[in-house]
Motif scaffolding. Structure first.
Motif, short mmCIF file in Angstrom:
data_model
loop_
_atom_site.label_atom_id
_atom_site.label_comp_id
_atom_site.label_asym_id
_atom_site.label_seq_id
_atom_site.Cartn_x
_atom_site.Cartn_y
_atom_site.Cartn_z
N LYS A 10 0.81 -1.22 0.00
CA LYS A 10 0.00 0.00 0.00
C LYS A 10 0.85 1.27 0.00
O LYS A 10 0.36 2.32 -0.38
CB LYS A 10 -0.96 0.00 1.19
CG LYS A 10 -0.27 0.19 2.54
CD LYS A 10 -1.27 0.66 3.60
CE LYS A 10 -0.56 1.02 4.88
NZ LYS A 10 -0.73 0.06 5.96
N GLY A 62 5.66 -0.07 10.42
CA GLY A 62 5.94 1.03 11.35
C GLY A 62 7.39 1.05 11.82
O GLY A 62 7.70 1.64 12.85
N GLY A 119 6.46 -0.88 5.06
CA GLY A 119 6.11 -0.23 3.81
C GLY A 119 7.11 0.89 3.58
O GLY A 119 8.06 0.78 2.81
N ARG A 120 6.91 1.96 4.31
CA ARG A 120 7.71 3.16 4.15
C ARG A 120 9.23 2.92 4.22
O ARG A 120 9.98 3.36 3.35
CB ARG A 120 7.31 4.16 5.25
CG ARG A 120 7.94 5.51 5.14
CD ARG A 120 7.73 6.28 6.43
NE ARG A 120 6.35 6.62 6.69
CZ ARG A 120 5.77 7.77 6.34
NH1 ARG A 120 6.47 8.70 5.71
NH2 ARG A 120 4.51 8.00 6.63
N GLU A 148 6.25 -6.39 8.10
CA GLU A 148 5.58 -5.85 6.91
C GLU A 148 5.89 -4.36 6.77
O GLU A 148 5.00 -3.52 6.86
CB GLU A 148 4.06 -5.99 7.07
CG GLU A 148 3.54 -7.40 7.13
CD GLU A 148 2.09 -7.45 7.64
OE1 GLU A 148 1.58 -6.44 8.14
OE2 GLU A 148 1.50 -8.52 7.54
N TYR A 180 4.45 6.28 0.45
CA TYR A 180 3.20 7.00 0.70
C TYR A 180 3.03 8.33 -0.04
O TYR A 180 1.91 8.70 -0.38
CB TYR A 180 2.95 7.23 2.20
CG TYR A 180 2.78 5.95 2.96
CD1 TYR A 180 1.63 5.20 2.82
CD2 TYR A 180 3.79 5.48 3.78
CE1 TYR A 180 1.47 4.00 3.50
CE2 TYR A 180 3.65 4.27 4.46
CZ TYR A 180 2.49 3.54 4.33
OH TYR A 180 2.35 2.36 5.00
C1 LIG Z 1 0.22 0.15 6.88
C2 LIG Z 1 0.53 -1.22 7.29
C3 LIG Z 1 1.83 -1.70 7.19
C4 LIG Z 1 3.01 -0.84 6.75
O1 LIG Z 1 3.29 0.21 7.62
P1 LIG Z 1 4.58 1.14 7.42
O2 LIG Z 1 4.42 2.20 8.42
O3 LIG Z 1 4.53 1.66 6.03
O4 LIG Z 1 5.78 0.30 7.65
C5 LIG Z 1 2.05 -3.01 7.51
N1 LIG Z 1 1.05 -3.83 7.93
C6 LIG Z 1 -0.23 -3.39 8.03
C7 LIG Z 1 -1.28 -4.34 8.49
C8 LIG Z 1 -0.52 -2.07 7.72
O5 LIG Z 1 -1.78 -1.64 7.85
#
Ligand SMILES: *Cc1c(COP(=O)(O)O)cnc(C)c1O
Length: 481
Positions: A79, A252, A346-347, A344, A446
């Motif tokens: 995402k 996160g 993302g950023r 997991e 993002y």
């Molecule tokens: C948004 C999200 C992430 C990614 O979070 P980041 O802050 O980008 O690392 C991972 N797992 C779930 C379930 C999320 O909703």
């Protein structure tokens, strides 16, 4: 008129927020001709992505687990960026992808990513998404009772079992229960699995695989506390003969955008002074970016991502894994469980993986005499949940002129008074000219895609991939879909 623009040299001091800039970004933004050609071909703005930085981030985070001999897999949270480059790279590098919609999942399957390298954590799961996951053997992270009933029903119809990851809440940290709108209570999980999963029971098609949580915010202590509590749960389940294969502690994991702690702190201080009306404004219409002056008193805090972080990526993970309880480090506890640890991010996996480039369309003054630089882009193309993206952009002039610093704002194409690309007033070492470029660094996570919209029927930004080996820019596969 244009002389007026030049006269706009306010004496006010300026607070730089100098971004960290990796070598490929430096190199690319030094070649204006190449960027001009790409903009001519694809339109402005452009999102430009780079793969090696992504793999480097994966390796760095992976090493934090390897150091403690922990079995692990990293699932890139798609995402944060919609390009196909990153899921494919993650899989080819032995890791995986966290998907949250039918199309995110379908594209990953079409790329040939194997089921064990995909999880689906979608907050809302359509029947189509559920069926696709079940048919391909992709694990579903369950979040509520209603969706469990639908998953069971669809699995029955398909005559398939379904791999289930249980999303958890109810962790206690520092004496307080952490609030979230997601998941099942950790206290209910043994009963849930024992009484409802498997043969003859309500969710007869469910095969329990593992546990998952994702915490809001960026606390390492909260993540460590939750992992300790999950470890106890896993031991309890083992005692009941229920085997847990994986434990996923979500995203996160913080990253760092800025080169100087002092700049970050000084900017914060100056923002507070500006909102207290003790100095000239640093943002358009003195927007407090989260600070507010109520009855003469300052309230709130910067409502933005913490852009400066000394502990980040691998060291952030290490800080979690080395917390201790009764003399035992967490990594030792986790190792004893014989599970696969999963994250997991993302950023943070996208750190230094992308830039956004747009062309200057005009300069003008507003009614207060502020210099406005109009860019061929709109603010949804550089936007996250933060009140502002607090990094100085790179000004790429067509011709280098004598330094003649001036200050102003970047504005975009939507016909709204509040259409500012950045709310923060910027300093330009020379007056920007029509045809100059601005590059925004570190936008892959993002900033590019999360809030982009197509109002006015403006084209969405094109997504390109930069190859550092042959210095080429090609369209991401997403653009073919
Ligand atoms: C948004 C999200 C992430 C990614 O979070 P980041 O802050 O980008 O690392 C991972 N797992 C779930 C379930 C999320 O909703």
């Amino acid at each position: 008129m244009h002389n007026n623009l030049r006269n706009n040299k306010k004496s006010a001091d300026f607070y730089s927020l100098t971004p960290l800039i990796s070598t490929w970004i430096r190199g690319l933004t030094d070649q204006k001709k190449g960027l001009d050609d790409a903009i001519m071909e694809h339109g402005s703005p452009l999102n430009i992505h780079e793969k090696q930085s992504f793999l480097h981030n994966m390796d760095e985070m992976s090493a934090a687990f390897t150091k403690y001999d922990l079995d692990h897999r990293i699932f890139f949270a798609r995402k944060a960026n919609k390009c196909m480059l990153f899921p494919q790279a993650a899989f080819e590098h032995g890791h995986g992808v966290d998907t949250a919609s039918y199309r995110e999942l379908k594209q990953c399957i079409d790329l040939g990513i194997k089921a064990e390298h995909i999880v689906c954590t979608a907050a809302v799961k359509t029947d189509r998404l559920i069926a696709l996951a079940i048919q391909h053997g992709v694990s579903l992270a369950i979040d509520n009772w209603d969706e469990c009933e639908r998953i069971q029903h669809i699995a029955e119809e398909l005559h398939r079992h379904v791999h289930i990851i249980v999303r958890l809440h109810g962790f206690v940290s520092d004496g307080k229960r952490l609030h979230t709108r997601f998941g099942f209570s950790i206290a209910d999980v043994p009963g849930l699995i024992d009484n409802t999963f498997g043969k003859g029971n309500i969710f007869s098609q469910f095969v329990y695989k593992g546990l998952h949580f994702h915490l809001n915010g960026y606390s390492t202590q909260e993540r460590a506390d939750a992992l300790w509590q999950c470890s106890e749960l896993i031991e309890q389940l083992t005692g009941r003969g229920i085997k847990t294969e994986s434990l996923d502690f979500g995203g996160g994991i913080v990253m760092n955008y800025l080169s100087s702690k002092e700049e970050w702190q000084e900017f914060d201080q100056a923002m507070q002074q500006a909102v207290r009306l003790e100095r000239e404004e640093l943002t358009i219409a003195n927007d407090g970016l989260g600070y507010q002056l109520i009855d003469g008193k300052l309230h709130g805090q910067l409502a933005v991502y913490p852009y400066y972080n000394e502990v980040n990526k691998a060291s952030f993970l290490e800080q979690i894994l080395t917390t201790a309880k009764d003399g035992m480090p967490l990594y030792e506890k986790l190792r004893s469980l014989n599970i696969q640890l999963r994250i997991e991010p993302g950023r943070s996996l996208l750190d230094q993986c992308g830039i956004t480039v747009a062309r200057v369309s005009f300069r003008r003054l507003d009614t207060k005499g502020n210099l406005l630089i109009g860019l061929e882009m709109n603010r949804t193309q550089l936007r996250s949940s933060s009140a502002d993206f607090l990094l100085d952009p790179i000004h790429i002039p067509t011709e280098k002129a004598i330094e003649e610093p001036t200050q102003g704002y970047l504005v975009g194409a939507y016909c709204l008074e509040q259409e500012f690309i950045l709310k923060r007033k910027l300093r330009f070492t020379q007056l920007p000219q029509v045809g100059d470029l601005f590059a925004f660094v570190n936008t892959a996570g993002y900033m590019m895609h999360f809030y982009e919209s197509e109002a006015h029927l403006f084209e969405l930004a094109k997504n390109l991939v930069y190859n550092i080996n042959d210095n080429t820019l090609i369209l991401d596969k997403l653009e073919e879909f």
